[in-house]
Design an enzyme around this catalytic site. Structure first.
Site, mmCIF file in Angstrom:
data_model
loop_
_atom_site.group_PDB
_atom_site.id
_atom_site.type_symbol
_atom_site.label_atom_id
_atom_site.label_comp_id
_atom_site.label_asym_id
_atom_site.label_seq_id
_atom_site.Cartn_x
_atom_site.Cartn_y
_atom_site.Cartn_z
ATOM 1 N N LYS A 164 27.790 -10.663 4.391
ATOM 2 C CA LYS A 164 28.542 -9.531 3.888
ATOM 3 C C LYS A 164 29.701 -9.988 2.995
ATOM 4 C CE LYS A 164 28.034 -7.034 8.289
ATOM 5 N NZ LYS A 164 28.812 -6.481 9.415
ATOM 6 N N GLY A 165 30.136 -11.218 3.195
ATOM 7 C CA GLY A 165 31.397 -11.678 2.590
ATOM 8 C C GLY A 165 31.467 -11.579 1.077
ATOM 9 N N GLU A 213 28.236 -16.254 -4.101
ATOM 10 C CA GLU A 213 28.695 -16.621 -2.757
ATOM 11 C C GLU A 213 30.192 -16.392 -2.640
ATOM 12 O OE1 GLU A 213 28.481 -17.442 0.301
ATOM 13 O OE2 GLU A 213 27.186 -19.163 0.679
ATOM 14 N N ASP A 214 30.627 -15.942 -1.494
ATOM 15 C CA ASP A 214 32.063 -15.798 -1.269
ATOM 16 C C ASP A 214 32.737 -17.153 -1.087
ATOM 17 O OD1 ASP A 214 30.673 -16.240 1.076
ATOM 18 O OD2 ASP A 214 31.612 -14.629 2.212
ATOM 19 N N ASP A 229 31.303 -23.651 2.610
ATOM 20 C CA ASP A 229 31.953 -24.573 3.546
ATOM 21 C C ASP A 229 31.039 -25.797 3.696
ATOM 22 O OD1 ASP A 229 33.291 -25.837 5.563
ATOM 23 O OD2 ASP A 229 33.050 -24.264 7.062
ATOM 24 N N LYS A 268 35.400 -25.077 0.062
ATOM 25 C CA LYS A 268 36.234 -25.850 0.986
ATOM 26 C C LYS A 268 36.067 -27.341 0.703
ATOM 27 C CE LYS A 268 36.921 -22.733 4.789
ATOM 28 N NZ LYS A 268 36.825 -22.514 6.227
ATOM 29 N N PHE A 314 40.746 -21.643 7.657
ATOM 30 C CA PHE A 314 39.892 -20.461 7.668
ATOM 31 C C PHE A 314 40.619 -19.340 6.942
ATOM 32 C CE2 PHE A 314 37.416 -16.966 9.323
ATOM 33 C CZ PHE A 314 36.143 -17.506 9.339
ATOM 34 N N VAL A 315 39.973 -18.775 5.928
ATOM 35 C CA VAL A 315 40.617 -17.742 5.122
ATOM 36 C C VAL A 315 39.929 -16.391 5.333
ATOM 37 C CG1 VAL A 315 41.520 -19.315 3.364
ATOM 38 C CG2 VAL A 315 39.209 -18.410 3.116
ATOM 39 N N ASP A 344 35.833 -12.281 6.437
ATOM 40 C CA ASP A 344 36.285 -11.741 7.718
ATOM 41 C C ASP A 344 36.532 -12.834 8.757
ATOM 42 O OD1 ASP A 344 33.496 -12.471 8.136
ATOM 43 O OD2 ASP A 344 33.680 -11.419 10.051
ATOM 44 N N ARG A 372 38.298 -7.759 5.999
ATOM 45 C CA ARG A 372 37.495 -7.767 4.763
ATOM 46 C C ARG A 372 38.120 -6.924 3.665
ATOM 47 N NH1 ARG A 372 32.477 -10.077 5.898
ATOM 48 N NH2 ARG A 372 31.546 -9.621 7.913
HETATM 49 P P1 IMP Z 1 28.481 -22.696 5.115
HETATM 50 O O1 IMP Z 1 27.030 -22.469 5.394
HETATM 51 O O2 IMP Z 1 29.113 -23.642 6.117
HETATM 52 O O3 IMP Z 1 28.755 -23.143 3.692
HETATM 53 O O4 IMP Z 1 29.229 -21.328 5.371
HETATM 54 C C1 IMP Z 1 29.172 -20.307 4.473
HETATM 55 C C2 IMP Z 1 29.475 -18.981 5.120
HETATM 56 O O5 IMP Z 1 30.345 -19.127 6.231
HETATM 57 C C3 IMP Z 1 30.189 -18.077 4.130
HETATM 58 O O6 IMP Z 1 29.263 -17.328 3.398
HETATM 59 C C4 IMP Z 1 31.085 -17.253 5.036
HETATM 60 O O7 IMP Z 1 30.376 -16.135 5.488
HETATM 61 C C5 IMP Z 1 31.370 -18.165 6.212
HETATM 62 N N1 IMP Z 1 32.672 -18.847 6.089
HETATM 63 C C6 IMP Z 1 32.896 -20.162 5.910
HETATM 64 N N2 IMP Z 1 34.205 -20.442 5.840
HETATM 65 C C7 IMP Z 1 34.834 -19.264 5.975
HETATM 66 C C8 IMP Z 1 36.242 -18.885 5.971
HETATM 67 O O8 IMP Z 1 37.182 -19.685 5.825
HETATM 68 N N3 IMP Z 1 36.479 -17.548 6.139
HETATM 69 C C9 IMP Z 1 35.499 -16.622 6.286
HETATM 70 N N4 IMP Z 1 34.208 -16.930 6.292
HETATM 71 C C10 IMP Z 1 33.865 -18.244 6.138
#
Ligand code: IMP
Length: 173
Positions: free
Chosen positions: A41-42, A96-97, A100, A128, A149-150, A156, A162
């Site tokens: 959803k982000g 992508e929002d 990480d 990140k 964490f943002v 969210d 959000r």
């Molecule tokens: P990844 O698979 O570890 O890259 O994580 C990506 C997803 O994790 C993003 O699309 C977000 O939904 C969530 N996410 C990762 N870091 C944060 C954060 O700091 N705040 C909120 N959501 C996050």
């Protein structure tokens, strides 16, 4: 509920989204439409602003993936909960929002590439530091300096925050 401390203002986001939209349009040959695939959803707010700032026609779709449970650490395994529509022959842009570990993005990329798009570009609003994976990201809005964490602007923590027009951090309590 505590109010997050602003880290990136609504004005900074607006300016950067405009720059990203211009850079994105330049990557795709003139006259060819873009197909944006937002990550729910982000990514909903970022996609909504990005598509309005794009100086080009674009179609919009969404995908939903899940890795995070409740809380702030990744579970590792990424599930494609809602797959996007077929993208064969299109100029696809993943919106992508935040990236990480990159596992979510990699999962979606592999799904889309299997469908043979004309091109595949990723634009991420936030990145990140210290990511282990080599997943390619062509356009990044902001790189966070530390691994905090943002929330806000679509992002969210347990479905909260959000709606904020800025990106902020929650103070440790
Ligand atoms: P990844 O698979 O570890 O890259 O994580 C990506 C997803 O994790 C993003 O699309 C977000 O939904 C969530 N996410 C990762 N870091 C944060 C954060 O700091 N705040 C909120 N959501 C996050």
């Amino acid at each position: 509920m505590p109010t997050p401390t602003p880290l990136i203002s609504a004005e900074q986001i607006r300016t950067r989204v405009g720059e990203l939209a211009a850079a994105l349009a330049q990557r795709i040959p003139d006259g060819e439409p873009l197909h944006l695939v937002g990550v729910l959803k982000g990514g909903f707010m970022f996609l909504a602003d990005l598509v309005r700032a794009l100086p080009r026609p674009a179609t919009v779709d969404f995908a939903r993936l899940a890795s995070y449970g409740s809380g702030t650490t990744s579970s590792g395994a990424v599930q494609l909960v809602t797959a996007p529509h077929p993208v064969r022959g299109r100029h696809v842009v993943i919106v992508e929002d935040i990236v990480d570990t990159g596992l979510t993005l990699e999962r979606l990329r592999q799904h889309l590439l299997a469908d043979q798009p004309q091109s595949l570009t990723t634009v991420a609003l936030l990145s990140k530091p210290g990511r282990a994976s080599e997943v390619p990201i062509e356009l990044v809005g902001f790189t966070l300096e530390d691994d905090r964490f943002v929330v806000g602007y679509g992002l969210d923590l347990d479905q909260q925050h959000r709606q904020l027009p800025y990106i902020g951090v929650l103070d440790p309590s």
